[in-house]
Scaffold this active site. Sequence first.
Site, PDB file in Angstrom:
ATOM      1  CB  CYS A   1      76.148  64.000  65.398  1.00 19.61           C
ATOM      2  SG  CYS A   1      75.607  63.218  63.898  1.00 19.61           S
TER       3      CYS A   1
ATOM      4  CB  CYS B   1      80.969  59.916  74.177  1.00 19.56           C
ATOM      5  SG  CYS B   1      79.517  60.963  74.094  1.00 19.56           S
TER       6      CYS B   1
END
Lengths: 394, 125
Positions: free
Chosen positions: B35, B104
């Site tokens: 990812c 994130c």
Amino acid sequence: MIYADNAATTKMSKAAIDTMFRLVNDTWGNASSLYSVGQTSKEVLEQAREDIANLIGAEPKEIIFTSGGSEADNQAILSAAKIGASKGKKHIISSAFEHHAVLHTLERLKEDGFEITLLDVHEDGIIREDELEDAIREDTCLVTIMYANNEIGTVQPISRLGEICKKHNVLFHTDAVQAIGHIPVNVNDDNVDMLSASAHKFHGPKGVGFLYVKKGIRVTNLINGGAQEKGRRAGTENVPGIAAMAVALKEAVESLSENYENVSKKRDCLIEGLSKIEHSALNGDAKKRLPGNVNFCFEGIEGESLLLLLDDKGIMASSGSACTSGSLDPSHVLLAIGRVHDVAHGSLRLTINEETTDEDVEYIIKAVDEVVTYLRSFSPIWRDLVAGKKQFIL
Amino acid sequence: MALYSEKVMDHFRNPRNVGVIEDADGVGEVGNAKCGDIMKMYLKIDNDIISDVKFETFGCGSAIASSSMATELIKGKPISEAMELTNKAVAEALDGLPDYKMHCSVLAEEAIKSALDDYHSKQGK
């Protein structure tokens, strides 16, 4: 500042800007109007069409002005699909690393019952002639293969692929957006039936492009309205933009050989310099690529961080990085040439041009080396690779 | 408008608490290379207080900035407070993240929780 993203867009040339500025004033009339102000615009428009046609070996009436490469790709594919469908032929061949203007149009056709075959582009980013020939079927109505790839710059054997299509009586379209003005393009030598181009990739303005369609091929109109472009594309023509595109293409073609030699030398220096960074790899064939294209993967780092830090050092570049596009998937082009996700995330595309100097090349190599080393210094992947807990891929 | 806030760029350019703690009391690693984001957190804990924290991150600008900010938010804090750190708090402290980069901040929260879990499981032994 070093601009190394010419595949994204180019700066307009002075001659193109001058032409555009002048014509915004001089050709404000509607090219469809009968009075003299309109006819002046019409003359400029038709001159541009003739100039562009001459530069690619076409006839003026085979050029349709569009809003750019994406529109031209859409129109070419949908036109061929309509012709195919009318004969019961609903199979299209393309490649896995086409631009999304092509891939997404093909996706749409799939919903309408078309069958799509995407050819393998192999590790070197080059399509194999025999694989195209094997893929052609009785019901194939179109082959659409890009002239040169926008991310890794690999140049396809277009003329040979076109010959195969001719032999099997299948329409052949090429998205030449990255190629035209940078490498020799001629619709006759290249055996193409349709070709897409965009002005801003060769120092022309944005929002202007063209589609070449060989005479005799019935074009489907995507934008309905007036009878502009012989009824093949409605809308009042952007005369200053179109004329500036013609000027830019003329300049690009005239200086093509000189630029090619100069730029490809610098490209090779960049490739040589960046190859010295350990656990890195060039993407795509080293020689069969556009003169200005360099595309690398660096193991253990992620592309967006690399780009942001290069920007801090005054270098404007690009990446097939997932993060820059807002999706989690890395570049479909890098996956198509067989790069695994882990490595594809750490990609960098540098697209230089004739203005790039030897000093720029040296500076870029040094800067990339520094940034890659820095990012690796706190990358947990790199730590595991160096410690032998994971196997290096590159 | 710039891609990131000034604060994100500051933490990206000058990340705080970068590195490794060799004798860490808790280590957590989240994300995966597929990812494009991996975060690793190292914690030193004294009397239920996070006395030191370091991180290593493979990822984009906002992943590095989120890791950096998260370490600042928990350094010197009791474990109980660190356990309650949310991704929202990390994103807010960075003056916001673009929508598609919110994951994130989630990774930063998860990395800290993972390191604390590691600490607790070691304590349990």
